[in-house]
Design an enzyme around this catalytic site. Structure first.
Site, short mmCIF file in Angstrom:
data_model
loop_
_atom_site.label_atom_id
_atom_site.label_comp_id
_atom_site.label_asym_id
_atom_site.label_seq_id
_atom_site.Cartn_x
_atom_site.Cartn_y
_atom_site.Cartn_z
N ARG A 75 0.83 -1.23 0.00
CA ARG A 75 0.00 0.00 0.00
C ARG A 75 0.85 1.27 0.00
O ARG A 75 0.57 2.25 0.69
CB ARG A 75 -0.97 0.03 1.19
CG ARG A 75 -1.92 -1.11 1.25
CD ARG A 75 -2.85 -1.20 0.03
NE ARG A 75 -3.44 -2.51 0.01
CZ ARG A 75 -2.93 -3.54 -0.69
NH1 ARG A 75 -1.87 -3.38 -1.46
NH2 ARG A 75 -3.50 -4.71 -0.64
N SER A 91 -10.52 -0.03 3.63
CA SER A 91 -9.84 -0.25 4.91
C SER A 91 -9.29 1.09 5.40
O SER A 91 -8.51 1.71 4.68
CB SER A 91 -8.68 -1.21 4.75
OG SER A 91 -9.15 -2.44 4.26
N GLU A 107 -4.67 4.14 6.06
CA GLU A 107 -4.37 3.81 4.66
C GLU A 107 -4.74 4.95 3.69
O GLU A 107 -3.97 5.23 2.78
CB GLU A 107 -5.10 2.53 4.26
CG GLU A 107 -4.74 2.06 2.86
CD GLU A 107 -5.34 0.71 2.52
OE1 GLU A 107 -5.08 -0.26 3.26
OE2 GLU A 107 -6.05 0.63 1.52
C1 LIG Z 1 -15.40 0.45 -0.62
C2 LIG Z 1 -13.90 0.56 -0.88
C3 LIG Z 1 -13.15 -0.59 -1.05
C4 LIG Z 1 -11.77 -0.50 -1.31
N1 LIG Z 1 -11.05 -1.64 -1.47
C5 LIG Z 1 -9.72 -1.57 -1.73
C6 LIG Z 1 -8.95 -2.76 -1.91
O1 LIG Z 1 -9.47 -3.87 -1.87
N2 LIG Z 1 -7.63 -2.63 -2.14
C7 LIG Z 1 -7.01 -1.41 -2.23
O2 LIG Z 1 -5.80 -1.36 -2.46
N3 LIG Z 1 -7.72 -0.26 -2.08
C8 LIG Z 1 -9.05 -0.31 -1.83
N4 LIG Z 1 -9.77 0.84 -1.64
C9 LIG Z 1 -9.09 2.15 -1.70
C10 LIG Z 1 -9.20 2.85 -3.08
O3 LIG Z 1 -10.27 2.34 -3.81
C11 LIG Z 1 -7.92 2.70 -3.91
O4 LIG Z 1 -6.83 3.19 -3.20
C12 LIG Z 1 -8.03 3.44 -5.25
O5 LIG Z 1 -6.90 3.14 -6.03
C13 LIG Z 1 -8.14 4.96 -5.10
O6 LIG Z 1 -8.41 5.49 -6.38
P1 LIG Z 1 -9.09 6.92 -6.54
O7 LIG Z 1 -9.09 7.26 -7.99
O8 LIG Z 1 -10.42 6.93 -5.87
O9 LIG Z 1 -8.05 7.82 -5.76
P2 LIG Z 1 -8.34 9.21 -4.96
O10 LIG Z 1 -9.04 8.88 -3.69
O11 LIG Z 1 -8.99 10.15 -5.88
O12 LIG Z 1 -6.89 9.65 -4.65
C14 LIG Z 1 -6.07 8.91 -3.75
C15 LIG Z 1 -4.66 9.52 -3.75
O13 LIG Z 1 -4.08 9.35 -5.03
C16 LIG Z 1 -3.78 10.62 -5.63
N5 LIG Z 1 -4.10 10.50 -7.05
C17 LIG Z 1 -5.31 10.29 -7.63
N6 LIG Z 1 -5.17 10.22 -8.97
C18 LIG Z 1 -3.85 10.38 -9.24
C19 LIG Z 1 -3.08 10.42 -10.43
N7 LIG Z 1 -3.64 10.26 -11.64
N8 LIG Z 1 -1.74 10.62 -10.33
C20 LIG Z 1 -1.14 10.78 -9.12
N9 LIG Z 1 -1.84 10.77 -7.97
C21 LIG Z 1 -3.17 10.56 -8.02
C22 LIG Z 1 -4.66 11.62 -4.89
O14 LIG Z 1 -4.08 12.92 -4.92
C23 LIG Z 1 -4.66 11.03 -3.50
O15 LIG Z 1 -3.47 11.38 -2.85
C24 LIG Z 1 -11.15 0.78 -1.39
C25 LIG Z 1 -11.93 1.94 -1.21
C26 LIG Z 1 -13.30 1.83 -0.96
C27 LIG Z 1 -14.12 3.07 -0.79
#
Ligand SMILES: Cc1cc2nc3c(=O)[nH]c(=O)nc-3n(C[C@H](O)[C@H](O)[C@H](O)COP(=O)(O)OP(=O)(O)OC[C@H]3O[C@@H](n4cnc5c(N)ncnc54)[C@H](O)[C@@H]3O)c2cc1C
Length: 378
Positions: free
Chosen positions: A166, A250, A370
């Site tokens: 992570r 998480s 996380e």
């Molecule tokens: C219900 C649920 C279940 C989940 N299950 C998992 C799981 O099983 N495994 C897991 O690993 N994660 C899980 N997650 C966490 C999350 O889904 C992941 O971390 C996902 O990759 C985040 O993507 P996002 O586009 O929503 O990022 P955001 O929340 O929009 O951003 C997260 C971070 O990444 C940065 N960011 C976003 N886009 C970019 C980009 N293009 N370039 C550089 N930085 C960027 C943002 O500035 C921020 O710091 C879960 C979340 C939820 C709500």
């Protein structure tokens, strides 16, 4: 430039917290994204990039800078130099689960166990997403990055991102800044071209989670459907009708501790190896080899222990809530802090601090959040 009226981050994040920032831009194309970021960085503006908002815990005070919404999209299947493999490139704003669905349809194996994870493809490397024994590091070949330091776009091999549990050089962990301030424009994966039939299921953790024995075979589509159904039961698939999914997944990471520390925890606490445990190799230069091979150096690998188990055994059960608080633990999963409706970031942070304190008092380790925290203190 696609200036858009700022809206509350509570409407853009799955934890549903956060005020409206001063300024908000939306990038629909890669050209817009690059131009907007270059302009903001040149102006010395603070920038917060948001994809799906599913790994962000945003504070109650407005973000002091500009929020850039990554809304680019596009998938492309490409040939791979490796026989039996194909590559898929995804634009940063493309929905991650739509990418997984595409690879499964194409008969490409490697990310099907990560079905149902919310968010965008571009954010996937930020914390090296993973589930059921699959992690992005296993299939990511390269990313296109736009670096703040240079304003240049470059193709960066996955090895340079230091993808770990992570984490990566791109992630701003709580209490520190990202090692490399850059925005992902696209990701490229390399996947095995196995087709749509049934195949042996690789990975003990995946087989165990899906209830399969070691000799079992399954199609990629079956794995995807079963993973989504399993996740949904735990509130880990976004569903507007289910407040147990108003979370960032998480909230606390499974804790990585030394083997010696792990032995101080109750034996029932689930634990897993952090990385593949390979035997160390002893290299003795021929010039100094005197015919004796020294005994191997005892090396105990670190261990990952279940944060959910620690929380529940510190006395905080699923569904826990302070009286009158709108923040609570999911009723389905002890690791998910949830917004039961209109909770402020302060209410969620209070719950997170309480959980962290209880686990520390009971077991002597400090759980790390996380999600990326913006304008929130724990
Ligand atoms: C219900 C649920 C279940 C989940 N299950 C998992 C799981 O099983 N495994 C897991 O690993 N994660 C899980 N997650 C966490 C999350 O889904 C992941 O971390 C996902 O990759 C985040 O993507 P996002 O586009 O929503 O990022 P955001 O929340 O929009 O951003 C997260 C971070 O990444 C940065 N960011 C976003 N886009 C970019 C980009 N293009 N370039 C550089 N930085 C960027 C943002 O500035 C921020 O710091 C879960 C979340 C939820 C709500």
């Amino acid at each position: 430039m696609a200036e858009t009226a700022p809206v509350a981050l509570a409407t853009l994040t799955t934890l549903r917290t956060g005020a409206a920032p001063e300024r908000m831009l939306r990038a629909q194309t890669r050209e817009e994204l690059v131009a907007e970021l270059r302009m903001l960085w040149a102006e010395g503006d603070r920038v917060l990039v948001i994809g799906g908002g599913s790994n962000l815990f945003a504070g109650d005070e407005p973000f002091d800078g500009t929020v850039v919404l990554v809304r680019t999209s596009g998938l492309e299947r490409l040939p791979s130099p490796r026989e039996g493999y194909a590559r898929v490139r995804a634009e940063a704003g493309h929905d991650w689960d739509a990418l997984v669905a595409f690879t499964v349809e194409q008969g490409l194996q490697g990310i099907e166990a990560m079905s149902g994870i919310p968010g965008t493809a571009g954010a996937a490397p930020v914390q090296n997403i993973g589930a059921y024994g699959q992690e992005l590091v296993q299939t990511l070949v390269e990313v296109e990055l736009l670096d703040e330091a240079t304003g240049e776009v470059s193709v960066v091999p996955a090895e340079d991102l230091k993808l770990g549990f992570r984490t990566s050089v791109l992630k701003a962990h709580y209490g520190s800044v990202a090692e490399r301030n850059a925005v992902v424009l696209s990701i490229t994966l390399e996947l095995a071209d196995v087709g749509s039939g049934e195949h042996p299921v690789a990975g003990a953790q995946l087989r165990q989670s899906l209830g399969l024995d070691p000799s079992a075979s399954a199609s990629l589509q079956w794995i995807r459907d079963t993973v989504i159904a399993t996740r949904a039961k735990k509130g880990m698939v976004l569903d507007d009708a289910d407040p147990d999914t108003y979370s960032a997944g998480s909230f606390f990471q499974n804790a990585v501790v030394s083997s010696a520390f792990a032995r101080t925890l109750p034996p029932e606490c689930p634990r897993w190896p952090v990385s593949v445990d390979v035997d160390p190799v002893t290299v003795i230069p021929l010039a100094v080899f005197d015919g004796r091979v020294p005994p191997p150096v005892a090396h105990e690998p670190d261990v990952k222990v279940s944060a959910a188990w620690l929380i529940e055994h510190a006395g905080i059960g699923k569904g826990f809530r302070f009286p009158r608080s709108r923040a609570g633990l999911s009723t389905k999963h002890a690791l998910a802090l949830t917004n039961r409706g209109g909770a402020s970031a302060a209410e969620l942070a209070e719950l997170a601090r309480f959980i962290r304190g209880r686990v520390q008092a009971e077991f002597g380790l400090v759980l790390q959040p996380e999600p990326v925290l913006v304008g929130v203190e724990l």
